[in-house]
Design a protein around this motif. Structure first.
Motif, mmCIF file in Angstrom:
data_model
loop_
_atom_site.group_PDB
_atom_site.id
_atom_site.type_symbol
_atom_site.label_atom_id
_atom_site.label_comp_id
_atom_site.label_asym_id
_atom_site.label_seq_id
_atom_site.Cartn_x
_atom_site.Cartn_y
_atom_site.Cartn_z
ATOM 1 N N THR A 10 0.813 -1.215 0.000
ATOM 2 C CA THR A 10 0.000 0.000 0.000
ATOM 3 C C THR A 10 0.842 1.259 0.000
ATOM 4 O O THR A 10 0.283 2.363 0.015
ATOM 5 C CB THR A 10 -0.913 0.009 1.237
ATOM 6 O OG1 THR A 10 -0.109 0.101 2.422
ATOM 7 C CG2 THR A 10 -1.737 -1.269 1.302
ATOM 8 N N LYS A 11 2.173 1.137 0.005
ATOM 9 C CA LYS A 11 3.033 2.317 0.102
ATOM 10 C C LYS A 11 4.089 2.318 -0.991
ATOM 11 O O LYS A 11 4.394 1.282 -1.591
ATOM 12 C CB LYS A 11 3.698 2.369 1.479
ATOM 13 C CG LYS A 11 2.713 2.558 2.622
ATOM 14 C CD LYS A 11 3.418 2.830 3.940
ATOM 15 C CE LYS A 11 2.414 3.140 5.046
ATOM 16 N NZ LYS A 11 3.080 3.513 6.313
ATOM 17 N N ARG B 130 2.159 7.860 2.693
ATOM 18 C CA ARG B 130 2.085 6.838 1.637
ATOM 19 C C ARG B 130 3.456 6.302 1.261
ATOM 20 O O ARG B 130 3.583 5.530 0.308
ATOM 21 C CB ARG B 130 1.409 7.413 0.387
ATOM 22 C CG ARG B 130 2.159 8.552 -0.290
ATOM 23 C CD ARG B 130 1.320 9.159 -1.389
ATOM 24 N NE ARG B 130 1.993 10.250 -2.070
ATOM 25 C CZ ARG B 130 2.336 10.218 -3.355
ATOM 26 N NH1 ARG B 130 2.073 9.150 -4.083
ATOM 27 N NH2 ARG B 130 2.926 11.257 -3.911
ATOM 28 N N VAL C 267 -4.438 5.608 -0.403
ATOM 29 C CA VAL C 267 -4.205 4.824 -1.622
ATOM 30 C C VAL C 267 -5.496 4.168 -2.087
ATOM 31 O O VAL C 267 -5.757 4.061 -3.288
ATOM 32 C CB VAL C 267 -3.113 3.766 -1.376
ATOM 33 C CG1 VAL C 267 -2.901 2.912 -2.620
ATOM 34 C CG2 VAL C 267 -1.811 4.437 -0.964
#
Length: 719
Positions: free
Chosen positions: A459-460, A484, A604
């Motif tokens: 997710t990053k 993020r 995200v």
């Protein structure tokens, strides 16, 4: 195949007769008592099954005289309805309601070959036992005589047969008891041996510990004493130089005694330096300073340094042309030290001819060669010369005696750089020393920080932070947490390059001062795209070098101390902020929706929830999400039906659907679902990594270097 005897199974007594005939034939063929019992028992079990379950059959005893080795063959046939659970019977899983269910599987283990064929027309079982090696070869004539002997012998009565079986059982029990006693005796011997081995290991560990301590003491002693020796030796050399200068200033020649003292002090200084270098290498305290250089420049520097050693006009020092070799990234000073030792040795022990220095490219390594036309080295001495303080006997040694540490030190330094040093030589024909070194130095595991082990957060976005200061790394960690971005810290150029071998960062934050190194070379390589996809590079440094950093390709330059808002603003401006992936979760369980929401955090992902299939179909048609996460068990309508409805509608068939279910699916169910879904994930496997990667891949926005295989029909798709 020669038949010896045939028996029809019509009465229960025929089962006993078949056992007797099998044992008798086995004894005539040369089998020992235990083997006779095994054969008779196996035949008895198969015959009993045939009589019990079909009421009759036939038994044929034969000898295969053509095979090698020859085989005693028994074939039992019946005309029953066949065995319905043959696979379970053979595997031992079948439980019989009329017996133990182990007759066939037990008989199979007693013989060398076992074959069973069954159908609705009956069953045929073939049992084979190889004749023992000690038995005589059976010919057609001897087989005929065996058949006559078997036919002439009348079967024993039931009581006699029971007595015979009891005797066989007693013999078997005696054999088991004897083997049990042998096993107990063997276990005692093994226990004694194990105690001896443990004592030996303890002694070896103790000796190894003593040797390790002695080696540490030796290295510590050499390191400490060489430092202590250096001061008085340097003082002696300095005083000698002063005396010589005073003499020369007065117009007189230096005293010969003073020259001898200075020469002895210089030799002692050389010995001290070599001892210190060797001690540091052995203690693992030698630091490898990696830099980039070309071999041509290295040869030029060596040519200038070693020219004063050419006092013999009959010897020529030649450096071959090395133009075109790639740049090396290793410790230039140590490579120079190795070559200086080899070249100076070659010049010392070469009376006439030449000393030639060359370098060639061999795959990912460069091999340096120092070849001379000197005295050469005998084969027996070619390993000894790499031992400390070794001096070979030769008349030239009297004039050019050294410390005996140059070659051992060169070998250790070459190994420290990941290479090797070897020699090829013949007495009177000269020697060639070869140093093979990797073009790019890689520190051994554990020698230059931790190996790169990084579990990416799907997710990053990955950000590589190259800064040698622990406090700076801590600040970057705090600045970028809960954003993020996910950082990987690197405290040296080597760690940064190791990281770049395993990841493709979205951005690199680079300090220009990294201990003994600097970040300029890494900045150039990053912007040229060497070893990785060109990334956004943000230089964060206390040095006032903005113009130079930007000229070399830095995308931004920020001054320390670190400003959180400025860093985040800069990264967002350079990388850009992608739109959130819109995910619709269709599940009637509140807990399941909560878990999925936690696995797909903002910004995200943008998650929308639906509790029923009917509502989900309306929302999907109206909102057109990027990805749908669909449970199978829903009130009113099954998830599989939802898949088919979405696929049938031209407006929604392009929306990727991931099935997220707790239902156990077989292969057929999975195939049917994957006709319309892009992936199947079990609720037991839900995590940020698995679900995030699957959603990114389905949405076509996977940021990591390798997208997971979640395509329809993929064997990697998980339940």
């Amino acid at each position: 195949m020669r038949q010896l005897f045939s028996l029809t199974l019509a009465y229960e007594e025929d089962v006993v007769t078949a056992r007797q005939r099998a044992a008798h034939i086995a004894s005539l063929l040369g089998f020992d008592a235990s083997e006779q019992t095994r054969i008779a028992t196996a035949v008895s079990e198969i015959v009993r099954n045939a009589f019990r379950y079909t009421g009759g059959g036939t038994v044929d005893f034969s000898i295969n005289v053509e095979s090698s080795p020859q085989r005693f063959v028994t074939e039992v046939r019946d005309r029953g309805k066949g065995i319905p659970h043959l696979d379970d019977v053979l595997s031992g899983r079948y439980k019989s309601s009329t017996g133990m269910g182990i007759g066939i599987s037990g008989a199979r283990r007693l013989l060398d070959r076992f074959d069973i064929r069954t159908s609705s027309a009956g069953t045929s079982v073939t049992l084979e036992k190889f004749l023992p090696a000690r038995a005589q070869t059976v010919t057609l004539d001897s087989a005929r005589r065996l058949a006559e002997q078997v036919a002439e012998r009348a079967p024993r009565g039931l009581a006699e047969e029971i007595q015979q079986q009891n005797q066989e059982l007693l013999r078997a029990l005696d054999e088991v008891q004897r083997k049990q006693q042998e096993l107990v005796h063997l276990n005692r011997e093994l226990e004694d041996t194990n105690r001896g081995v443990m004592a030996l290991y303890a002694e070896l560990d103790d000796k190894a510990d003593h040797l390790r301590r002695a080696d540490e003491l030796k290295s510590r002693f050499l390191s400490n004493m060489t430092h202590e020796f250096r001061t008085p030796v340097n003082s002696i050399i300095g005083l000698c130089n002063l005396l010589i200068e005073d003499r020369q200033r007065a117009g007189r020649d230096a005293d010969q005694e003073v020259l001898y003292i200075r020469k002895a002090a210089e030799q002692l200084s050389e010995l001290v330096n070599d001892l210190l270098d060797l001690a540091k290498v052995e203690a693992g305290k030698t630091v490898v300073h990696v830099s980039q250089f070309d071999v041509e420049s290295l040869f030029g520097a060596l040519r200038g340094m070693l020219r004063p050693l050419l006092i013999n006009q009959s010897v020529t020092l030649v450096f071959d042309d090395v133009e075109g070799l790639p740049l090396m990234r290793t410790d230039e000073a140590k490579v120079s030290q190795i070559l200086r030792n080899l070249i100076s040795n070659a010049l010392k022990f070469t009376e006439r001819g030449e000393v030639r220095v060359s370098a060639t490219l061999d795959s990912d390594r460069i091999t340096f060669r120092v070849a001379d036309t000197g005295i050469g080295i005998d084969q027996a001495d070619q390993q000894r010369i790499f031992e400390e303080f070794t001096q070979l006997e030769h008349r030239l040694q009297r004039n050019v005696r050294g410390t005996g540490l140059g070659l051992p030190l060169s070998k250790r330094l070459a190994e420290l750089l990941g290479g090797s040093l070897s020699v090829k030589s013949e007495p009177g024909s000269g020697s060639t020393f070869c140093v093979s070194l990797p073009i790019h130095y890689r520190a051994p595991s554990g020698a230059a920080g931790p190996t790169f082990e990084w579990v990416p957060d799907a997710t990053k976005l990955p950000v590589l932070v190259v800064d040698d200061a622990d406090d700076a790394q801590y600040v970057f960690q705090r600045v970028l947490e809960d954003t993020r971005f996910q950082i990987y810290p690197a405290r040296s150029v080597h760690e940064a390059e190791s990281a770049l071998d395993a990841m493709a960062p979205a951005a690199v934050i680079l300090d220009l001062v990294l201990g003994d190194e600097d970040g300029w070379g890494l900045l150039e390589r990053l912007k040229r795209g060497e070893g990785c996809k060109p990334a956004v590079v943000v230089v964060v440094s206390a040095l006032p070098e903005r113009a130079r950093a930007v000229a070399l390709g830095a995308d931004a330059f920020l001054s320390k101390p670190i400003d959180r808002r400025l860093i985040l603003t800069t990264l967002d401006r350079l990388i850009g902020r992608p739109e959130a992936i819109r995910v619709m979760v269709v599940d009637d369980q509140e807990m399941a929706r909560f878990v999925i929401r936690q696995c797909l955090p903002g910004p995200v992902f943008e998650v929308v929830e639906c509790e029923s299939a009917e509502k989900a179909l309306e929302c999907i048609a109206d909102e057109r999400p990027d990805v749908v996460l669909l449970d199978l068990v829903l009130p009113g309508m099954h998830g599989g039906d939802v898949l088919r409805v979405l696929s049938a509608d031209a407006a929604t068939r392009h929306i990727p659907v991931i099935v997220v279910t707790a239902t156990a699916l077989d292969a057929a169910d999975r195939r049917r679902l994957l006709e319309h879904a892009v992936a199947i994930i079990s609720k037991a496997d839900l995590s940020r990594e698995t679900l995030g990667e699957a959603v990114r891949a389905a949405a076509g926005r996977l940021q990591s270097a390798e997208a997971p295989n979640v395509a329809a029909g993929s064997p990697e798709a998980r339940e």
